[in-house]
Design an enzyme around this catalytic site. Sequence first.
Site, mmCIF file in Angstrom:
data_model
loop_
_atom_site.group_PDB
_atom_site.id
_atom_site.type_symbol
_atom_site.label_atom_id
_atom_site.label_comp_id
_atom_site.label_asym_id
_atom_site.label_seq_id
_atom_site.Cartn_x
_atom_site.Cartn_y
_atom_site.Cartn_z
ATOM 1 N N SER A 1 4.242 -31.530 -67.483
ATOM 2 C CA SER A 1 4.846 -30.333 -66.791
ATOM 3 C C SER A 1 4.613 -29.144 -67.667
ATOM 4 O O SER A 1 4.509 -29.517 -68.957
ATOM 5 C CB SER A 1 6.252 -30.562 -66.549
ATOM 6 O OG SER A 1 7.071 -29.493 -66.328
ATOM 7 N N TYR B 1 14.392 -33.599 -70.777
ATOM 8 C CA TYR B 1 13.044 -33.423 -69.892
ATOM 9 C C TYR B 1 11.766 -32.661 -70.653
ATOM 10 O O TYR B 1 10.750 -33.256 -70.283
ATOM 11 C CB TYR B 1 13.472 -32.308 -68.716
ATOM 12 C CG TYR B 1 12.693 -32.270 -67.706
ATOM 13 C CD1 TYR B 1 12.278 -33.362 -66.880
ATOM 14 C CD2 TYR B 1 11.745 -31.235 -67.348
ATOM 15 C CE1 TYR B 1 11.234 -33.312 -65.873
ATOM 16 C CE2 TYR B 1 10.937 -31.075 -66.544
ATOM 17 C CZ TYR B 1 10.432 -32.021 -65.683
ATOM 18 O OH TYR B 1 9.277 -32.134 -64.744
#
Length: 264
Positions: free
Chosen positions: A135, A148
């Site tokens: 990501s 995350y």
Amino acid sequence: MAVFITGASSGIGRALALEYALQGHTLGLVARRGDRLGEMVARLPGSGHKAYPVDVTDRSALHAAARQFIDEVGQVDIVIASAGVSAGTLTETGEDFEIFRDIFMINVMAMMATFEPFIPVMKSHKCGTLVGIASVAGVRGLPGAGAYSASKSAVKTYCESLRVELAGTGVDVVTVAPGYVESEMTAHNPYSMPFLLSADEFAKRCARAIGNRKRYAVIPWQMAIVSRLMAVLPDWVYDRLARNAPRKPRLSAAVKNFSDKVRK
């Protein structure tokens, strides 16, 4: 061609499954929610697709699904570890410890467990592609999203290590870093999401990057520019810009089961 995809019942994984099915490939699809997975497989174009209702944190069950798919199709050409979760987290809040752990187990450790059973077979055939979904959030540490951001940074580094380990074997490793993609994961983000892509459009671009065996691909290209700029910002500049950035909501304290809330 045979393609194995985890996290296939929603979001990026579901869109990739549809894209590869439309291309005429045979799919092995893994997701925890067996009912949703079964319904999706029944609607996919083509035939011979296999559904494996497995929790990706169950390494033994995941390996069993992988071996069964290998036995059924022979050579597996592409393995995409797309199972992933996200949630706002704060280190100062003790109740978030288990959420940190679950995010790392799903986003990082389950990826490694997904690749494990395929590597010896791919090496024996001297071909195959392993794909890790990272990501743009892993480029710098985002406030309120420590778990995350750190997990996706770990994915990028892990896939890079694996790529070099497998150099010369015929097995390629592709890392794909999405920007914002329409999904259940992003549906409740309380902030603007520049260059937002539909899941279907992302899947088309992702499949092209995989087919071209890109070592590292940021999708869309606009976010590739943003991520490069973020990476070279001096720390003091980044800190000033990021400290007041909007944050992903934490899970309510009333939510007892992280898995049921955000996992695929």
